[in-house]
Design a protein around this motif. Structure first.
Motif, short mmCIF file in Angstrom:
data_model
loop_
_atom_site.label_atom_id
_atom_site.label_comp_id
_atom_site.label_asym_id
_atom_site.label_seq_id
_atom_site.Cartn_x
_atom_site.Cartn_y
_atom_site.Cartn_z
N ILE A 104 17.37 5.80 41.23
CA ILE A 104 17.74 7.15 40.80
C ILE A 104 19.15 7.45 41.29
O ILE A 104 19.63 6.81 42.22
CB ILE A 104 16.79 8.25 41.35
N GLN A 141 9.44 8.31 37.76
CA GLN A 141 9.62 9.62 37.12
C GLN A 141 8.37 10.48 37.29
O GLN A 141 8.45 11.66 37.65
CB GLN A 141 9.94 9.45 35.63
N VAL A 173 18.96 15.13 39.93
CA VAL A 173 18.36 13.80 40.06
C VAL A 173 18.29 13.17 38.68
O VAL A 173 17.67 13.71 37.78
CB VAL A 173 16.93 13.90 40.64
N TRP A 174 18.94 12.04 38.53
CA TRP A 174 18.86 11.29 37.27
C TRP A 174 17.95 10.09 37.51
O TRP A 174 18.20 9.30 38.42
CB TRP A 174 20.23 10.77 36.86
N VAL A 175 16.93 9.95 36.71
CA VAL A 175 16.07 8.78 36.84
C VAL A 175 16.34 7.85 35.66
O VAL A 175 16.25 8.24 34.51
CB VAL A 175 14.57 9.17 36.95
N CYS A 176 16.72 6.62 35.98
CA CYS A 176 17.03 5.66 34.91
C CYS A 176 15.74 5.16 34.29
O CYS A 176 14.85 4.69 34.99
CB CYS A 176 17.84 4.49 35.45
N LYS A 206 16.46 12.69 32.80
CA LYS A 206 16.31 11.27 32.47
C LYS A 206 17.69 10.69 32.18
O LYS A 206 18.51 11.32 31.51
CB LYS A 206 15.44 11.10 31.22
#
Ligand SMILES: Cc1cc2nc3c(=O)[nH]c(=O)nc-3n(C[C@H](O)[C@H](O)[C@H](O)COP(=O)(O)O)c2cc1C
Ligand code: FES
Lengths: 164, 459
Positions: free
Chosen positions: A134, A97, A80-83, A121
Motif C-alpha cells: 500500500i 483491501q 491510503v492507496w491499495v494496489c 484503490k
C-alpha cells in the motif's frame, strides 16, 4: 477565501516557473505545491494556479481532472492507496483491501469512521516485487501480511491528531 | 548462479549511503562524466553508445544509438533530453531501484547523454506516486549542483547543463513518450500523433530525445567499458547488447530486481534468480514476460521452428521459456520483451481472472482520445465481468478477440496494442479456459489468497 501561498512557497513557485520555457509547464508542479498545503485541489486552488500561470480556469481544471492524484474532494490526513493490479492480486491484495475496509468501517473510495484515513484503490505502483503493498501519503509499505499491515496502520493512526 | 557475470549497473546497490554524492564518488561515480565532458566529443560518445547496441529499456526496445542519430537540429533549435521515469506498466518496478539506490549514476548518465546529443537541459519525469524517489533525486541534484557538476560549468567546462525532476500525478498513459511531453508542458497527458517524432519536434516544439531511466543509467557503463566490451556481456550477440535489469514478481519465492546479461532464459530467471515457484506443489502455469502488455508464455508450449532459417530454429522443440530473452527472440516468439519484468503465475490461477484484472487496468487508464481504445477497453471489461460471473455466452470468446482486433492499428498511440495483444495472447494460449468460463464462470471470482500466508514463510 481566495487561496494563497506563503511567502516562502511563493519563492519556490517562482523558482519552479523559471525552470521552464513556458509558464504553462509549471502547471503540475504548482498544483502539487498547492495540494500539499491544502490537502486537496479545490476551485480556489484551480483559480489561483490559473491566474499565476495566465491560463483559463478551464485549462487548469482539465489538467486536474485528468490525473488521479489531484483530489477533487476533501480527503483524510492519510490517503491510503491499495494496489489491486495483477502482481499484487496474485499475492493477496484483495485480502489486504478487505481487511482495511473492515478496520476503517468504509469501502474503497470512503473515509474511515475516525476520519483519519481515506481508502482508495490504485493501479500498479511499481512495487510489484514487494507485493502486496500500500501507499500512505508519500510512503510505500511493502511485503505486507495482515499483521504487518495492522502494525503500520496503528503507528500512523497514533501519529494522526483526533478530529475530522 | 549464472557463470562469471559480475553486475555493472547494480554494483553500487546496497552500499550504505550510495545515494549521497560523497559515497557515490568514492565508488567511481562522475569519473566517466568528467572524462566525457572534458575529453570526448559528442560523436565519440554517440559512437560508443551505438557500438554498445543498447536497446531501449522502456518497452519498445529501439536502439538508443540509432534514436540519437535522428536528431537534426536547426541553428535556432534547443535540444532537450527527457528521461522517462513514469514506470507504470503493470509488473514493472526496475527504474525505481535506480532512482532510489544509485541516483548519482543516473545523473551521470544524464550529463553524458546531454553532451552527446547537444542538450543543455534535461528533465527526469517521474510518476507522482514515486514521491520518495523524487525526493532522493532532488537531493542528489542539489548536491551535484553545489559541487559544480550540474549547472553553468560542469567539471569546469563551458558546457552548461541543467537537470530537473518533474512529477507526474497519476496516469499510466504519461509513460507513452508524447503523452509525457504534453504532461511536461502542463497539459492533459494525451498522446500526440506521430510523425513528427520527438527527435524532430518534441517538448516545447524542440527536438527532444526521450529515453527510459535504465537506458540513461547504463550510458556511463557503456562509456566506461567501451561500447564493444559492454555489448559483449550479452549472450545474444551484437544486436542486443549488454546487461540489463530483470524484474520478477508474482508466484516466486524471491521476487525482485536482478541484473543479468541480456539473453538469459525465462526458466533461469524464475529458478535461479526468483528462487523457484512460491508453492512447491503448484507448478508454473504461465508467465507474462515483460510487463502486462506483452503476450503470455506457457512452459508446456514448445517452439515450432523446423525451418533452418527461422530465427528460433536453434530452440525448435524446446519450451517457450527456454528461449533466451531478447528483443528479437521474443518478437519471433509472438510476444515482446517489453520492460523485461516478468509476472509469474502458478496453477491456482484462472487466466480469465487474469484477463479481467488486466483489462480493468487498461479500461481505467485509457486516455479516451480515440474511440476504438476508449470503447474497446470498456467492452473487454464488461465481457470479462459477465464471463467470470457465469453470465457469458458461447460466442463471447470470439467477441473478445474481435473487439481486441478492432482496437489494433486504429489509434494515435500504442496503448490500444498494449491492451489488445495481451488479451489476444491469453485467448490464444488458454482458449479452453475462456470457453469454459463462458459456460460456467470462473467460480471464485477472486484470486487465491493463500499466497499471502506463504509470503512471510518465503526465504
Ligand atoms: C502506453 C505506453 C506506456 C508506456 N510507459 C512507459 C513507461 O512507463 N516508461 C518508459 O520508459 N517507457 C514507456 N513507454 C515507452 C515510451 O513511449 C518510449 O518508447 C520510451 O520511453 C523510450 O525510451 P527507450 O528508447 O530508452 O526505451 C510507454 C509506451 C506506451 C505506448
Ligand atoms: S502490481 Fe501492485 S505494485 Fe505493481
Amino acid at each position: 477565501m481566495a487561496f494563497q501561498l506563503s511567502p516562502e512557497q511563493t519563492r519556490e513557485a517562482d523558482e519552479i516557473i523559471a525552470r521552464y520555457p513556458t509558464k504553462r509547464a509549471a502547471c503540475l508542479p504548482l498544483l502539487w505545491l498547492c495540494q500539499r498545503q491544502t490537502g486537496w485541489t479545490n476551485d480556489e486552488v484551480i483559480a489561483f494556479v490559473a491566474e499565476k500561470l495566465e491560463l483559463s480556469t478551464a485549462a487548469v481544471k482539465g489538467v486536474v481532472t485528468f490525473y488521479t492524484m489531484f483530489h477533487e474532494k476533501k480527503v483524510a490526513p492519510n490517503v491510503v492507496w491499495v494496489c489491486r493490479t495483477l502482481s499484487c492480486e496474485l499475492r493477496g491484495a484483495k485480502a489486504v483491501q478487505e481487511h482495511m475496509e473492515k478496520r476503517f468501517g468504509c469501502s474503497a473510495g470512503g473515509t474511515s469512521t475516525d476520519g483519519k484515513f481515506t481508502l482508495l484503490k490504485a493501479e500498479c505502483l511499481a512495487a510489484c516485487g514487494q507485493a502486496p503493498m500500500i501507499q500512505v501519503n508519500d510512503d510505500y509499505y511493502e511485503d505486507l501480511t495482515i499483521e504487518k499491515l495492522d502494525a503500520v496502520l496503528d503507528q500512523i493512526a497514533a501519529k494522526t491528531p483526533e478530529g475530522k | 548462479m549464472s557463470n562469471s557475470f559480475s553486475p555493472v549497473l547494480t554494483k553500487r546497490y546496497g552500499i550504505e549511503g550510495s545515494e549521497t554524492l560523497a559515497v557515490a564518488e568514492k565508488h567511481g561515480v562522475y569519473t566517466v562524466a568528467r572524462r566525457a565532458l572534458t575529453e570526448m566529443t559528442p560523436d565519440q560518445l554517440k559512437d560508443e553508445v551505438k557500438k554498445g547496441s543498447i536497446r531501449g529499456r522502456g518497452g519498445a526496445g529501439f536502439p538508443a544509438g540509432v534514436k540519437w542519430g535522428f536528431l537534426n537540429p536547426g541553428p535556432d533549435n534547443q535540444v532537450y533530453l527527457v528521461v522517462n521515469g513514469d514506470e507504470s506498466e503493470p509488473g514493472t518496478f526496475k527504474d525505481r531501484t535506480i532512482m532510489v539506490k544509485d541516483p548519482h549514476r543516473l545523473l551521470e548518465g544524464c550529463l553524458i547523454a546531454c553532451k552527446a546529443i547537444g542538450a543543455h537541459k534535461c528533465w527526469i519525469y517521474v510518476r507522482g506516486e514515486l514521491a520518495h524517489a523524487i525526493k532522493v533525486l532532488d537531493k542528489a541534484i542539489a548536491e551535484a549542483r553545489a559541487k559544480g557538476y550540474i549547472g553553468a560549468t560542469p567539471f569546469g567546462t563551458d558546457y552548461p547543463i541543467d537537470i530537473y525532476t518533474h512529477s507526474g500525478a497519476g496516469a499510466y498513459i504519461c509513460g507513452e513518450e508524447t503523452a509525457l511531453l504534453n504532461s511536461l508542458e502542463g497539459r492533459r497527458g494525451e498522446p500526440r500523433l506521430k510523425p513528427p517524432f520527438p527527435a524532430i519536434k518534441g517538448v516545447f516544439d524542440q527536438p527532444t530525445i526521450v529515453n527510459n531511466i535504465e537506458t540513461i543509467a547504463q550510458v556511463p557503463d557503456i562509456i566506461e567499458m567501451g561500447g564493444d566490451a559492454w555489448a559483449a556481456m550479452s549472450r545474444l550477440g551484437p544486436a542486443d547488447g549488454g546487461s540489463r535489469l530483470y524484474g520478477i514478481s508474482g508466484h516466486v519465492k524471491r521476487p525482485g530486481v536482478y541484473e543479468a546479461p541480456v539473453g538469459i532464459t525465462m526458466r533461469q530467471l524464475i529458478d535461479e534468480y526468483g528462487g523457484g515457484m512460491l508453492n512447491d506443489e503448484r507448478p508454473l502455469k504461465g508467465v507474462i514476460p515483460g510487463g502486462s502488455s506483452t503476450p503470455v508464455l506457457r512452459p508446456d508450449r514448445l517452439v515450432d521452428a523446423p525451418a533452418e532459417d527461422h530465427p528460433l530454429h536453434a530452440w525448435h522443440g524446446k519450451s517457450e521459456i527456454d528461449v533466451p530473452m531478447g528483443v528479437e527472440t521474443y518478437r519471433a516468439l509472438g510476444t515482446m520483451l517489453g520492460t523485461c519484468c516478468a509476472i509469474v503465475m502458478d496453477t491456482s490461477v484462472n487466466m480469465v481472472d487474469v484477463a479481467r484484472n488486466l483489462m480493468r487496468f487498461y479500461g481505467h487508464e485509457s486516455c479516451g482520445q480515440c474511440t476504438p481504445c476508449r470503447e474497446g477497453s470498456g467492452w473487454l471489461v464488461d465481457l470479462l465481468d459477465h464471463m467470470a460471473e457465469g453470465k457469458g455466452k458461447d460466442t463471447d470468446t470470439q467477441l473478445l478477440a474481435d473487439v481486441a482486433n478492432n482496437m489494433m492499428g486504429n489509434t494515435i498511440c500504442a496503448f490500444a496494442e498494449g491492451t489488445a495483444m495481451p488479451m489476444l495472447g491469453l485467448i490464444r494460449q488458454f482458449t479452453d479456459e475462456f470457453t469454459e468460463a463462458a459456460k460456467n464462470g470462473t467460480g471464485a471470482g477472486r484470486m487465491d489468497d493463500s499466497a499471502l500466508a506463504l509470503i512471510g514463510a518465503a526465504p
